[in-house]
Scaffold this active site. Structure first.
Site, PDB file in Angstrom:
ATOM      1  N   CYS A   1      13.445  -7.904  42.668  1.00  0.00           N
ATOM      2  CA  CYS A   1      12.018  -8.152  42.911  1.00  0.00           C
ATOM      3  C   CYS A   1      11.497  -7.258  44.026  1.00  0.00           C
ATOM      4  O   CYS A   1      12.073  -7.205  45.117  1.00  0.00           O
ATOM      5  CB  CYS A   1      11.803  -9.621  43.260  1.00  0.00           C
TER       6      CYS A   1
ATOM      7  N   HIS B   1      16.837 -16.783  35.482  1.00  0.00           N
ATOM      8  CA  HIS B   1      17.400 -15.420  35.511  1.00  0.00           C
ATOM      9  C   HIS B   1      18.911 -15.260  35.365  1.00  0.00           C
ATOM     10  O   HIS B   1      19.386 -14.129  35.269  1.00  0.00           O
ATOM     11  CB  HIS B   1      16.968 -14.664  36.770  1.00  0.00           C
TER      12      HIS B   1
ATOM     13  N   CYS C   1      -3.174 -14.473  38.690  1.00  0.00           N
ATOM     14  CA  CYS C   1      -1.880 -14.630  39.353  1.00  0.00           C
ATOM     15  C   CYS C   1      -2.117 -14.504  40.853  1.00  0.00           C
ATOM     16  O   CYS C   1      -2.593 -13.474  41.318  1.00  0.00           O
ATOM     17  CB  CYS C   1      -0.951 -13.529  38.838  1.00  0.00           C
TER      18      CYS C   1
ATOM     19  N   CYS D   1      15.451 -11.783  46.297  1.00  0.00           N
ATOM     20  CA  CYS D   1      15.943 -11.606  44.934  1.00  0.00           C
ATOM     21  C   CYS D   1      16.067 -10.102  44.684  1.00  0.00           C
ATOM     22  O   CYS D   1      15.143  -9.345  44.965  1.00  0.00           O
ATOM     23  CB  CYS D   1      14.993 -12.265  43.938  1.00  0.00           C
TER      24      CYS D   1
ATOM     25  N   CYS E   1       4.763  -8.325  36.767  1.00  0.00           N
ATOM     26  CA  CYS E   1       5.593  -9.273  37.514  1.00  0.00           C
ATOM     27  C   CYS E   1       6.588  -8.534  38.387  1.00  0.00           C
ATOM     28  O   CYS E   1       7.292  -7.640  37.907  1.00  0.00           O
ATOM     29  CB  CYS E   1       6.442 -10.112  36.580  1.00  0.00           C
TER      30      CYS E   1
ATOM     31  N   GLU F   1      -1.803  -9.401  47.332  1.00  0.00           N
ATOM     32  CA  GLU F   1      -2.373  -9.008  46.053  1.00  0.00           C
ATOM     33  C   GLU F   1      -2.599 -10.205  45.147  1.00  0.00           C
ATOM     34  O   GLU F   1      -1.869 -11.191  45.199  1.00  0.00           O
ATOM     35  CB  GLU F   1      -1.435  -8.009  45.359  1.00  0.00           C
TER      36      GLU F   1
ATOM     37  N   CYS G   1       7.915 -12.239  51.540  1.00  0.00           N
ATOM     38  CA  CYS G   1       8.767 -13.337  51.063  1.00  0.00           C
ATOM     39  C   CYS G   1      10.042 -13.351  51.894  1.00  0.00           C
ATOM     40  O   CYS G   1      10.570 -12.287  52.230  1.00  0.00           O
ATOM     41  CB  CYS G   1       9.110 -13.129  49.584  1.00  0.00           C
TER      42      CYS G   1
HETATM   43  N1  SAH Z   1       8.622 -16.586  44.339  1.00  0.00           N
HETATM   44  C1  SAH Z   1       8.291 -17.282  43.169  1.00  0.00           C
HETATM   45  C2  SAH Z   1       6.976 -16.830  42.622  1.00  0.00           C
HETATM   46  C3  SAH Z   1       6.938 -15.381  42.173  1.00  0.00           C
HETATM   47  S1  SAH Z   1       6.852 -15.421  40.469  1.00  0.00           S
HETATM   48  C4  SAH Z   1       9.394 -17.132  42.152  1.00  0.00           C
HETATM   49  O1  SAH Z   1      10.289 -16.335  42.370  1.00  0.00           O
HETATM   50  O2  SAH Z   1       9.381 -17.854  41.181  1.00  0.00           O
HETATM   51  C5  SAH Z   1       7.203 -13.848  39.963  1.00  0.00           C
HETATM   52  C6  SAH Z   1       8.091 -13.892  38.739  1.00  0.00           C
HETATM   53  O3  SAH Z   1       8.396 -12.544  38.373  1.00  0.00           O
HETATM   54  C7  SAH Z   1       9.402 -14.565  39.050  1.00  0.00           C
HETATM   55  O4  SAH Z   1       9.929 -15.212  37.934  1.00  0.00           O
HETATM   56  C8  SAH Z   1      10.251 -13.381  39.403  1.00  0.00           C
HETATM   57  O5  SAH Z   1      11.604 -13.693  39.314  1.00  0.00           O
HETATM   58  C9  SAH Z   1       9.801 -12.367  38.403  1.00  0.00           C
HETATM   59  N2  SAH Z   1      10.087 -10.993  38.805  1.00  0.00           N
HETATM   60  C10 SAH Z   1      10.323 -10.538  40.053  1.00  0.00           C
HETATM   61  N3  SAH Z   1      10.573  -9.219  40.030  1.00  0.00           N
HETATM   62  C11 SAH Z   1      10.492  -8.837  38.737  1.00  0.00           C
HETATM   63  C12 SAH Z   1      10.625  -7.583  38.078  1.00  0.00           C
HETATM   64  N4  SAH Z   1      10.857  -6.469  38.753  1.00  0.00           N
HETATM   65  N5  SAH Z   1      10.459  -7.546  36.742  1.00  0.00           N
HETATM   66  C13 SAH Z   1      10.160  -8.674  36.049  1.00  0.00           C
HETATM   67  N6  SAH Z   1      10.009  -9.886  36.622  1.00  0.00           N
HETATM   68  C14 SAH Z   1      10.183  -9.964  37.955  1.00  0.00           C
HETATM   69 FE1  SF4 Z   2      10.444 -13.986  46.604  1.00  0.00          FE
HETATM   70 FE2  SF4 Z   2      10.440 -12.208  44.594  1.00  0.00          FE
HETATM   71 FE3  SF4 Z   2      12.451 -13.957  44.812  1.00  0.00          FE
HETATM   72 FE4  SF4 Z   2      10.025 -14.818  44.065  1.00  0.00          FE
HETATM   73  S1  SF4 Z   2      11.342 -13.412  42.905  1.00  0.00           S
HETATM   74  S2  SF4 Z   2      11.394 -15.760  45.589  1.00  0.00           S
HETATM   75  S3  SF4 Z   2       8.706 -13.451  45.280  1.00  0.00           S
HETATM   76  S4  SF4 Z   2      11.929 -12.335  46.304  1.00  0.00           S
END
Ligand code: SAH
Ligand code: SF4
Length: 390
Positions: free
Chosen positions: A143, A248, A129, A140, A366, A116, A136
């Site tokens: 996410c 975070h 974006c 996390c 996000c 996406e 991935c």
């Molecule tokens: N993998 C990279 C790039 C993805 S960025 C990274 O983790 O940085 C996507 C951003 O959205 C990251 O800061 C991630 O931590 C945040 N994110 C992931 N899940 C989310 C959620 N459910 N609500 C808000 N932010 C979230």
């Molecule tokens: Fe992967 Fe989501 Fe963690 Fe970013 S925030 S590294 S996309 S699992």
């Protein structure tokens, strides 16, 4: 905040074309690789430079999708190109437009896999974006993408192709120099960890930054990483883009759970790499992303620890209200809590904008990007207990 308005996104579904692209893709090659490819199909040495420049302009300034459009090339040359290469972009499967104008593209890449990209229009700019991987490897816990297994890295063509797709859809080609563009900024914040695919991301961004093509300034590109420490310095020296860190949490105990790469690269090590990020200055600050999770990482103590940890780093803190997804097990912090947290950070001298959730009605915000497999989730209480080490 979750939208209470009826969900009426505009969804279009584009019929799939048959996968016939067996010729090498001319998109995604660096200029010198394009020159070599032209040499290999027999273009005389003295013409290579000019031909490379012409094709580059067709692909990245005019957005050509066929060789036929390249009307300043002779018919014979175009036929030779047609026999030798394809011009392949990811294919749009669906495009959803949110109530707030956010556009989410579901794209199909070679092998039938789906990724996406999300376009977020704002008053004075438009941010695209883009994804760097299909799925991935990291997990996390808050996410949505993290519940999907890694399928593979995206190629440079597939990464730069997401920019081309957005420019096609927003009718951005052939604007004169200086004319305002919809896609003015790129964030590598879609699916995947860009620094587990650094070379391909770098090659795609070098194409996006090339002055004779898409010509995006390095300062308008932000790469977000969860903390792949060994690749951070290289990002600065080889791409030179802006850096965002998915931070975070303010203790290793909590970050180990929320962002499990922390078990390998601890907070101190990550911040060391940030302090050494090339070009770091007050005008080129690092963005620390901080997702606000109710009862997990959102206390006043957390806010105070955060400013202490990053002290001395030119930084801004992007507070991201948690975007819920089915079965996540987490809750978004209350708005008042987010503001109180932001105030502490702000009083310590750091800008702390609260990221307004965009495209929630189409799951484009996000961390909501697509996932095919779901891990089973613990309850929020279980997770909170785990974080507190109970
Ligand atoms: N993998 C990279 C790039 C993805 S960025 C990274 O983790 O940085 C996507 C951003 O959205 C990251 O800061 C991630 O931590 C945040 N994110 C992931 N899940 C989310 C959620 N459910 N609500 C808000 N932010 C979230
Ligand atoms: Fe992967 Fe989501 Fe963690 Fe970013 S925030 S590294 S996309 S699992």
């Amino acid at each position: 905040m979750t939208s209470k308005t009826p969900i009426t996104p505009d969804v279009i579904t584009i019929p799939r074309k048959v996968d016939v692209d067996i010729l090498p893709n001319i998109i995604g090659l660096q200029k010198d690789a394009l020159a070599n490819a032209l040499n290999e199909i027999g273009i005389p040495a003295k013409q290579i430079k000019m031909r490379t420049a012409q094709i580059w302009q067709w692909l990245y300034v005019k957005g050509a999708q066929t060789f036929d459009e390249m009307t300043n090339l002779s018919k014979d040359f175009r036929t030779l190109l047609l026999k030798s290469f394809s011009i392949t972009r990811p294919e749009i499967i669906t495009r959803q437009i949110s109530n707030d104008g956010t556009r989410k593209y579901l794209l199909r890449v070679t092998g039938g896999h789906e990724v996406e990209a999300v376009f977020i229009p704002e008053k004075d700019r438009g941010t695209l974006c883009i994804s760097s991987q299909i799925g991935c490897t990291l997990t996390c816990t808050f996410c949505h993408t993290g519940t999907q297994k890694l399928v593979r890295n995206l190629t440079p063509a597939e990464i730069v192709g997401q920019i081309l797709i957005a420019r096609d859809d927003l009718e951005e080609w052939d604007k004169s120099a200086g004319e305002k563009r919809n896609v003015s900024n790129i964030v590598l914040m879609g699916m995947g960890e860009p620094l587990y695919n650094t070379n391909n991301v770098r090659d795609a961004m070098l194409i996006a930054m090339d002055n004779e093509g898409i010509a995006l300034s390095r300062r308008r590109i932000t790469l977000s990483t969860s903390g792949v420490v060994p690749e951070i310095i290289r990002t600065g020296s080889e791409i030179g883009c802006m850096l965002a860190i998915s931070f975070h949490a303010t203790t290793d105990e909590v970050r180990d759970v929320l962002v499990p790469i922390n078990r390998k690269h601890k907070i101190a090590e990550l911040l060391d790499a940030c302090r050494n990020y090339p070009k770091l200055s007050n005008s080129e600050r690092i963005t620390f992303e901080y997702v606000m999770l109710k009862g997990i990482n959102d206390s006043d103590d957390d806010a105070r620890r955060l400013v202490e940890l990053i002290s001395g780093i030119p930084a801004k803190i992007n507070l991201i209200p948690f975007n819920p997804w089915p079965g996540s097990g987490y809750e978004r912090s209350d708005w008042k809590r987010i503001e109180a947290f932001g105030d502490i950070v702000n009083k310590a001298g750091y800008a702390s904008p609260i990221r307004r959730p965009r495209g929630e009605d189409i799951m484009a915000a996000c961390g909501q990007l697509k996932s095919e497999t779901q891990r089973s989730r613990k309850s929020a209480k279980q997770m909170a207990d785990e974080v507190k080490g109970q």
